[in-house]
Design a protein around this motif. Structure first.
Motif, PDB file in Angstrom:
ATOM      1  N   LEU A   1      -2.132   2.236  16.105  1.00 28.43           N
ATOM      2  CA  LEU A   1      -2.205   1.542  14.820  1.00 28.43           C
ATOM      3  C   LEU A   1      -1.424   2.346  13.785  1.00 28.43           C
ATOM      4  CD1 LEU A   1      -5.852   0.181  14.385  1.00 28.43           C
ATOM      5  CD2 LEU A   1      -3.716  -1.112  14.216  1.00 28.43           C
ATOM      6  N   SER A   2      -0.340   1.791  13.320  1.00 28.02           N
ATOM      7  CA  SER A   2       0.532   2.483  12.369  1.00 28.02           C
ATOM      8  C   SER A   2       0.273   1.990  10.952  1.00 28.02           C
ATOM      9  CB  SER A   2       2.000   2.246  12.730  1.00 28.02           C
ATOM     10  OG  SER A   2       2.287   2.684  14.037  1.00 28.02           O
ATOM     11  N   HIS A   3       0.102   2.922  10.018  1.00 25.65           N
ATOM     12  CA  HIS A   3      -0.004   2.557   8.607  1.00 25.65           C
ATOM     13  C   HIS A   3       1.378   2.147   8.091  1.00 25.65           C
ATOM     14  CE1 HIS A   3      -3.809   4.779   8.879  1.00 25.65           C
ATOM     15  NE2 HIS A   3      -4.167   4.120   7.793  1.00 25.65           N
ATOM     16  N   ILE A   4       1.417   1.106   7.289  1.00 26.67           N
ATOM     17  CA  ILE A   4       2.682   0.711   6.666  1.00 26.67           C
ATOM     18  C   ILE A   4       2.980   1.648   5.500  1.00 26.67           C
ATOM     19  CG2 ILE A   4       3.991  -1.177   5.647  1.00 26.67           C
ATOM     20  CD1 ILE A   4       3.138  -1.430   8.650  1.00 26.67           C
ATOM     21  N   VAL A   5       2.065   1.754   4.567  1.00 30.62           N
ATOM     22  CA  VAL A   5       2.132   2.831   3.574  1.00 30.62           C
ATOM     23  C   VAL A   5       1.431   4.034   4.200  1.00 30.62           C
ATOM     24  CG1 VAL A   5       1.464   3.598   1.262  1.00 30.62           C
ATOM     25  CG2 VAL A   5       2.116   1.210   1.649  1.00 30.62           C
TER      26      VAL A   5
ATOM     27  N   GLU B   1      -3.058  -1.249   5.067  1.00 31.60           N
ATOM     28  CA  GLU B   1      -2.537  -2.161   6.083  1.00 31.60           C
ATOM     29  C   GLU B   1      -2.050  -1.388   7.307  1.00 31.60           C
ATOM     30  OE1 GLU B   1       0.946  -5.579   6.601  1.00 31.60           O
ATOM     31  OE2 GLU B   1       0.663  -4.558   4.689  1.00 31.60           O
ATOM     32  N   LYS B   2      -2.467  -1.842   8.500  1.00 33.81           N
ATOM     33  CA  LYS B   2      -2.077  -1.197   9.748  1.00 33.81           C
ATOM     34  C   LYS B   2      -1.700  -2.255  10.780  1.00 33.81           C
ATOM     35  CE  LYS B   2      -6.016   0.951  10.232  1.00 33.81           C
ATOM     36  NZ  LYS B   2      -7.100   1.827  10.766  1.00 33.81           N
ATOM     37  N   HIS B   3      -0.768  -1.882  11.659  1.00 34.04           N
ATOM     38  CA  HIS B   3      -0.348  -2.770  12.739  1.00 34.04           C
ATOM     39  C   HIS B   3      -0.085  -1.949  13.988  1.00 34.04           C
ATOM     40  CE1 HIS B   3       0.399  -6.363  10.175  1.00 34.04           C
ATOM     41  NE2 HIS B   3       0.669  -5.445   9.257  1.00 34.04           N
ATOM     42  N   TYR B   4      -0.279  -2.580  15.149  1.00 36.45           N
ATOM     43  CA  TYR B   4       0.130  -1.947  16.405  1.00 36.45           C
ATOM     44  C   TYR B   4       1.649  -2.053  16.483  1.00 36.45           C
ATOM     45  CZ  TYR B   4      -4.673  -1.576  17.989  1.00 36.45           C
ATOM     46  OH  TYR B   4      -6.013  -1.228  18.099  1.00 36.45           O
ATOM     47  N   LEU B   5       2.317  -0.979  16.107  1.00 35.29           N
ATOM     48  CA  LEU B   5       3.767  -1.018  15.889  1.00 35.29           C
ATOM     49  C   LEU B   5       4.511   0.029  16.705  1.00 35.29           C
ATOM     50  CD1 LEU B   5       5.820  -2.523  14.001  1.00 35.29           C
ATOM     51  CD2 LEU B   5       5.566  -0.602  12.419  1.00 35.29           C
ATOM     52  N   LEU B   6       3.985   1.261  16.727  1.00 34.30           N
ATOM     53  CA  LEU B   6       4.713   2.385  17.311  1.00 34.30           C
ATOM     54  C   LEU B   6       3.960   3.020  18.473  1.00 34.30           C
ATOM     55  CD1 LEU B   6       5.769   4.193  14.000  1.00 34.30           C
ATOM     56  CD2 LEU B   6       7.134   2.579  15.346  1.00 34.30           C
ATOM     57  N   CYS B   7       4.714   3.587  19.394  1.00 34.28           N
ATOM     58  CA  CYS B   7       4.111   4.393  20.452  1.00 34.28           C
ATOM     59  C   CYS B   7       3.738   5.762  19.885  1.00 34.28           C
ATOM     60  CB  CYS B   7       5.083   4.544  21.622  1.00 34.28           C
ATOM     61  SG  CYS B   7       6.555   5.542  21.254  1.00 34.28           S
TER      62      CYS B   7
ATOM     63  N   ARG C   1      -3.063   3.044  -9.399  1.00 34.49           N
ATOM     64  CA  ARG C   1      -4.272   2.860  -8.599  1.00 34.49           C
ATOM     65  C   ARG C   1      -4.085   1.827  -7.492  1.00 34.49           C
ATOM     66  NH1 ARG C   1      -6.147   7.108  -8.774  1.00 34.49           N
ATOM     67  NH2 ARG C   1      -7.859   6.183  -7.574  1.00 34.49           N
ATOM     68  N   SER C   2      -2.881   1.729  -6.976  1.00 36.94           N
ATOM     69  CA  SER C   2      -2.645   0.743  -5.915  1.00 36.94           C
ATOM     70  C   SER C   2      -1.541   1.212  -4.984  1.00 36.94           C
ATOM     71  CB  SER C   2      -2.264  -0.617  -6.516  1.00 36.94           C
ATOM     72  OG  SER C   2      -1.007  -0.539  -7.165  1.00 36.94           O
ATOM     73  N   VAL C   3      -1.507   0.615  -3.804  1.00 35.09           N
ATOM     74  CA  VAL C   3      -0.430   0.827  -2.840  1.00 35.09           C
ATOM     75  C   VAL C   3      -0.016  -0.531  -2.295  1.00 35.09           C
ATOM     76  CG1 VAL C   3      -1.196   3.135  -2.178  1.00 35.09           C
ATOM     77  CG2 VAL C   3      -2.039   1.168  -0.908  1.00 35.09           C
ATOM     78  N   THR C   4       1.275  -0.680  -2.026  1.00 32.97           N
ATOM     79  CA  THR C   4       1.772  -1.925  -1.447  1.00 32.97           C
ATOM     80  C   THR C   4       3.153  -1.683  -0.883  1.00 32.97           C
ATOM     81  OG1 THR C   4       2.071  -4.301  -1.841  1.00 32.97           O
ATOM     82  CG2 THR C   4       2.911  -2.821  -3.525  1.00 32.97           C
ATOM     83  N   SER C   5       3.578  -2.537   0.020  1.00 35.02           N
ATOM     84  CA  SER C   5       4.930  -2.461   0.565  1.00 35.02           C
ATOM     85  C   SER C   5       5.323  -3.831   1.100  1.00 35.02           C
ATOM     86  CB  SER C   5       5.012  -1.406   1.669  1.00 35.02           C
ATOM     87  OG  SER C   5       6.352  -1.203   2.069  1.00 35.02           O
TER      88      SER C   5
ATOM     89  N   THR D   1      13.343  -3.791  -0.154  1.00 40.33           N
ATOM     90  CA  THR D   1      11.941  -3.514   0.148  1.00 40.33           C
ATOM     91  C   THR D   1      11.394  -2.620  -0.948  1.00 40.33           C
ATOM     92  OG1 THR D   1      12.190  -3.700   2.542  1.00 40.33           O
ATOM     93  CG2 THR D   1      10.332  -2.418   1.757  1.00 40.33           C
ATOM     94  N   LEU D   2      10.228  -2.982  -1.457  1.00 40.82           N
ATOM     95  CA  LEU D   2       9.546  -2.220  -2.502  1.00 40.82           C
ATOM     96  C   LEU D   2       8.286  -1.608  -1.902  1.00 40.82           C
ATOM     97  CD1 LEU D   2       8.688  -3.492  -6.098  1.00 40.82           C
ATOM     98  CD2 LEU D   2       6.967  -2.372  -4.684  1.00 40.82           C
ATOM     99  N   THR D   3       8.091  -0.318  -2.135  1.00 38.96           N
ATOM    100  CA  THR D   3       6.862   0.355  -1.706  1.00 38.96           C
ATOM    101  C   THR D   3       6.304   1.141  -2.878  1.00 38.96           C
ATOM    102  OG1 THR D   3       7.687   0.594   0.562  1.00 38.96           O
ATOM    103  CG2 THR D   3       5.818   1.969  -0.074  1.00 38.96           C
ATOM    104  N   ASN D   4       5.096   0.807  -3.284  1.00 44.36           N
ATOM    105  CA  ASN D   4       4.435   1.556  -4.349  1.00 44.36           C
ATOM    106  C   ASN D   4       3.429   2.518  -3.739  1.00 44.36           C
ATOM    107  OD1 ASN D   4       3.377   2.457  -6.825  1.00 44.36           O
ATOM    108  ND2 ASN D   4       1.800   0.890  -6.795  1.00 44.36           N
ATOM    109  N   MET D   5       3.635   3.808  -3.984  1.00 46.58           N
ATOM    110  CA  MET D   5       2.726   4.850  -3.514  1.00 46.58           C
ATOM    111  C   MET D   5       2.056   5.482  -4.725  1.00 46.58           C
ATOM    112  SD  MET D   5       5.098   6.477  -0.459  1.00 46.58           S
ATOM    113  CE  MET D   5       6.649   6.404  -1.400  1.00 46.58           C
ATOM    114  N   MET D   6       1.168   4.711  -5.360  1.00 48.38           N
ATOM    115  CA  MET D   6       0.398   5.181  -6.511  1.00 48.38           C
ATOM    116  C   MET D   6       1.298   5.649  -7.658  1.00 48.38           C
ATOM    117  SD  MET D   6      -2.765   7.188  -4.668  1.00 48.38           S
ATOM    118  CE  MET D   6      -3.616   7.402  -6.259  1.00 48.38           C
TER     119      MET D   6
END
Length: 300
Positions: free
Chosen positions: A17-21, A51-57, A178-182, A195-200
């Motif tokens: 399970l890979s985190h996107i952020v 958010e997490k997805h089965y993405l990477l080995c 106070r948020s994260v998104t991608s 692609t936009l990624t907000n890391m707090m």
């Protein structure tokens, strides 16, 4: 879990399970919050993780983890905890940024293909994104030394004293800090895809196509050594419009909090007043409360 194809290396292996952020961002958000994280799609739903997805080995996950740790220790924590505003960097930062944007781009391309009519994407834009994803993947696998035709920019959302009348009620400090998104977005007419990624409040833009007459100052991260400062940064681009949309969306979401959830929030504040006053949440709310309208609005 059965073995599946790794999105990065293409090997058929058991996926993790890979985190996107990256996870360290989520962990710090939880640590500095009084309550749990809320779901972006359903503001009344509490979530325990990002958010997490089965993405990477496992091997590819470990590879990304090396650069995540470097970014966390050299950039993220010094900025968040120690108020550091100036950073020297090398190609490790570039690799980290590509790895973060690639995760979102890969998943968003799948979504765009499946829902092409709904999202309104055309073949030209889709082909551009697919081409850039392939180049990013080759770079991350160290097949190629660089990624052609993209730009990485970091915007530090610093404290502001005034804002346009239209946005005063959007609570910008709270929204971005106070948020994260991608996610990946595109503007057909302006020809800006990114692609936009907000890391707090550390906001990454990876541009796959840049429209005409855009202005970016003191934001770009190149694949080499450099210096970036959390000051005098200027963005005149459709990407800035996207930030406005995030603010408006957060303001709309705040009105959807149920009476029951609001009561729970109020109870936490009442039971832990001293902790609240000392928290990062209170700092941002105070800054938002003290915001003034821009001079332009005052004259009108």
């Amino acid at each position: 879990m059965s073995a599946k194809r790794c999105a990065l290396c293409g090997q058929t292996r058991e996926l993790e399970l890979s985190h996107i952020v990256p996870k360290f961002v989520i962990r710090y958000l939880k640590k500095t919050s009084l309550g749990a994280i809320r779901n972006k799609e359903n503001i009344n739903k509490v979530v325990q993780d990002g958010e997490k997805h089965y993405l990477l080995c496992g091997d590819c996950e470990d590879l990304f983890s090396i650069y995540e740790t470097k970014f966390a220790n050299k950039f993220f924590y010094p900025y968040m905890k120690d108020n550091v505003k100036e950073f020297s960097y090398d190609s490790d930062l570039y690799y980290f940024l590509i790895s973060v944007s690639w995760r979102s781009l890969y998943l968003d391309i799948l979504d765009f293909v499946e829902h092409s009519e709904e999202v309104g994407i055309d073949l030209q834009i889709l082909n551009c994104l697919i081409e850039k994803e392939r180049g990013m993947r080759d770079y991350l696998l160290k097949i190629q030394p660089n990624v052609n035709g993209i730009e990485n920019h970091i915007l530090f959302f610093e404290d502001i004293k005034s804002i346009s009348n239209e946005l005063v009620s959007t609570r910008p400090h709270t929204t971005f800090h106070r948020s994260v998104t991608s996610y990946t977005f595109f503007y057909k007419t302006l020809k800006t895809y990114a692609t936009l990624t907000n890391m707090m409040g550390i906001i990454l833009f990876t541009l796959y196509n840049k429209g005409e007459n855009e202005r970016w100052e003191n934001t770009e991260i190149t694949n080499g050594v450099g210096l970036i400062k959390a000051e005098k940064q200027i963005i005149e681009s459709a990407c800035a419009d996207e930030l406005m949309l995030i603010l408006k969306s957060a303001e709309k979401d705040a009105t959807k909090i149920s009476e029951k959830q609001q009561e729970l929030i109020n109870k936490k504040l009442k039971d832990r007043p001293e902790e609240f006053i000392k928290s990062k949440v209170f700092e941002d709310l105070k800054k938002d409360f003290e915001l003034k309208k821009d001079d332009i609005d005052k004259k009108n």
